[in-house]
Design an enzyme around this catalytic site. Structure first.
Site, PDB file in Angstrom:
ATOM      1  CD  GLU A   1      -2.543  -1.157   2.385  1.00 23.95           C
ATOM      2  OE1 GLU A   1      -4.033  -1.684   2.260  1.00 23.95           O
ATOM      3  OE2 GLU A   1      -2.204  -0.998   3.654  1.00 23.95           O
TER       4      GLU A   1
HETATM    5  C1  TNX Z   1      -4.532  -4.002   4.545  1.00 24.17           C
HETATM    6  S1  TNX Z   1      -3.019  -6.045   3.882  1.00 24.17           S
HETATM    7  C2  TNX Z   1      -3.306  -3.756   5.129  1.00 24.17           C
HETATM    8  C3  TNX Z   1      -3.231  -3.450   6.578  1.00 24.17           C
HETATM    9  C4  TNX Z   1      -4.171  -3.082   7.276  1.00 24.17           C
HETATM   10  C5  TNX Z   1      -5.297  -4.163   6.804  1.00 24.17           C
HETATM   11  C6  TNX Z   1      -6.610  -4.166   7.715  1.00 24.17           C
HETATM   12  C7  TNX Z   1      -1.974  -5.349   3.886  1.00 24.17           C
HETATM   13  C8  TNX Z   1      -0.529  -5.845   3.400  1.00 24.17           C
HETATM   14  N1  TNX Z   1      -2.113  -3.968   4.501  1.00 24.17           N
HETATM   15  O1  TNX Z   1      -2.186  -2.159   6.824  1.00 24.17           O
HETATM   16  O2  TNX Z   1      -4.158  -3.234   8.599  1.00 24.17           O
HETATM   17  O3  TNX Z   1      -5.499  -4.010   5.498  1.00 24.17           O
HETATM   18  O4  TNX Z   1      -7.477  -5.373   7.165  1.00 24.17           O
END
Ligand code: TNX
Length: 509
Positions: free
Chosen positions: A321
């Protein structure tokens, strides 16, 4: 006439009756189980544990478990011994490999054989599940202590069977992590991935950058006090895990998810200005300054200290992300970070976003998507990148079970037990074969998870479902049989004090 049955029922302890477990009622289901009907081994006051010298620690922990609930002396002595419980590093079939075992329970003895100590530890976890539920009581129970007779040959489908705990959004104490490690080990999960940093908190002391923990670790989602592990705390977790054949994978998430670090050191920011600490739950707003040389000095020193504290092969670089990092900068950054990790003698793991860089041949990508098609991940796999499967819509145990679940999130959907169980990690992603799959992992993000009881509630019963996908052969995959074996774990969780979710998909005894 009425008094007699009443007295009998009063004399029977309610939830912890020491009745024999059905042979083969084990999660994950073993490769082969053959019951010997009518035969059982009775643990008595004269039962001893005999171990090969290299397995003495495993024998000690088994004996400690048995002593606590039986009150018997259960001495541990070097093998060979007659009768009793033997843990032997000889005579196991070669086919069970380094983590498998053979277990034989007869009327006169219990013998576990393996090629490596890890295999004996796994065999002991199977034996643990074959003990009467009362064996998990923290106080002495009346017994008797029958173990059902039979023969098991067992070994894992995948070498990587993981669970992730996010200690960044909310901090969890060493004791809470150790409790989770015990729960993982019972289901033959052999990797604990610790998400040690995120926007809301930095949770590991780094000697060369002390403000990371003392300032960056000083809060959490919702504005609580946060916390961090000293290096001694971290080493204690690593050692506790290692004694249970669980390997710790530390994650420092970058270049995004870095607000806590950026807040701790103004110089890490491109503009030299530290942002405030963050206690919300947004993602994608922070980035390390990929154009600054200091950023790479920082990463080298952080991973250098972490590598020195971590005996396991993997360092997890996050990489998810990174919405505030330009794509070209992201790729160059990940490529450079891979080299830094490799220079410290470790193998990179990262969220699957890292396939947008150029993964080293050894780099492992953790798939967290919500679909069964991802052409970038499939292409990387075809070029040799190995995958850990954590599809969010199956393995994200921070997702709610259904719309009435108060804890958790729902962006990847609702995940009741059947959804967590009913998929094949080796055939899930289009264009990816089982040969590319190193294993599975169940991540527990903790934006809404605050207490140990919350961890229990989200992990049980879904964590054992993912554990079975990681361990048991695809040929044994069967929801109807699984839910029966899983339900039989309920009384054990009750005795252990595990705050599990009573899913209506399971008939709990
Ligand atoms: C996505 S999945 C994220 C996390 C959050 C999560 C909550 C991923 C690699 N990153 O930063 O905590 O969703 O479900």
């Amino acid at each position: 006439i009425l008094l007699v049955p009443l007295l009998v029922s009063l004399a029977t302890p309610p939830a912890v009756a020491a009745t024999a477990v059905a042979f083969g009622s084990v999660v994950p289901v073993p490769v082969t189980t053959t019951a010997t009907p009518g035969v059982s081994y009775a643990i008595t006051t004269s039962t001893a544990v005999y171990t090969d010298p290299a397995a003495a620690g495993i024998g000690d922990r088994l004996a400690a478990l048995l002593r606590r609930s039986t009150g018997y002396p259960i001495p541990v002595a070097p093998a060979p011994g007659t009768g009793g419980i033997s843990l032997l590093l000889s005579g196991a079939p070669a086919t069970v490999g380094p983590e498998g075992y053979q277990l034989d329970v007869t009327g006169t003895s219990i013998v576990i054989r393996a090629n490596q100590p890890a295999g004996l530890a796994n065999g002991v976890q199977t034996l643990h599940q074959l003990l009467p539920v009362a064996a998990d009581s923290a106080t002495v129970q009346p017994g008797p202590w029958p173990v059902p007779g039979g023969h098991i040959v067992d070994y894992p489908r995948f070498g990587y069977r993981g669970a992730m705990l996010d200690v960044a959004r909310h901090f969890f104490t060493v004791a809470a992590v150790e409790r989770y490690i015990d729960q993982l080990a019972l289901y033959k999960i052999n990797y604990l991935h610790l998400h040690l940093s995120d926007d809301q908190g930095w949770r590991i002391a780094i000697g060369s950058w002390p403000n990371l923990a003392t300032y960056g670790g000083s809060t959490a989602v919702g504005g609580g006090p946060g916390g961090y592990y000293t290096q001694a705390d971290y080493q204690q977790i690593v050692a506790y895990a290692a004694a249970r054949f669980v390997t710790v994978v530390p994650e420092i998430d970058m270049p995004g998810h870095t607000n806590a670090a950026l807040a701790s050191y103004p110089a890490l920011n491109c503009d030299g200005v530290a942002p405030p600490l963050y206690t919300g739950t947004d993602v994608g707003f922070s980035s390390l300054c990929t154009s600054k040389e200091l950023t790479y000095t920082f990463i080298d020193q952080v991973f250098g200290e972490l590598a020195a504290l971590t005996p396991g092969p993997y360092l997890h670089i996050g990489g998810d992300e990174a919405a505030s990092t330009a794509p070209a900068d992201y790729a160059a950054f990940v490529n450079r970070v891979q080299q830094i990790v490799a220079a410290h003698g470790k193998t990179v793991t990262g969220w699957h976003d890292i396939v947008n860089a150029t993964p080293l041949p050894s780099t492992v990508a953790q798939y967290w998507g919500t679909t069964t098609r991802d052409s970038a991940v499939a292409t990387a796999a075809q070029r040799g990148t190995r995958l850990i499967m954590s599809p969010a819509s199956r393995t994200y145990i921070d997702m709610k079970y259904n719309s009435r679940t108060t804890l958790g999130q729902n962006w990847a959907g609702y995940i009741d037990v059947k959804t967590a169980y009913d998929w094949d990690p080796g055939a899930y992603l289009k264009g990816v074969t089982a040969a590319s799959v190193l294993g599975v992992e169940a991540p527990l993000w903790t934006e809404t998870i605050v207490t140990g009881a919350d961890i229990d509630y989200m992990a049980f019963p879904r964590l054992p479902a993912v554990a079975e996908l990681g361990w048991s052969p695809q040929a044994t995959h069967n929801w109807t049989a699984f839910k029966q074996r899983l339900g039989a774990q309920g009384p054990r969780w009750h005795v252990m004090g595990v705050n599990y979710y009573h899913s209506t998909q399971i008939s709990w005894p």
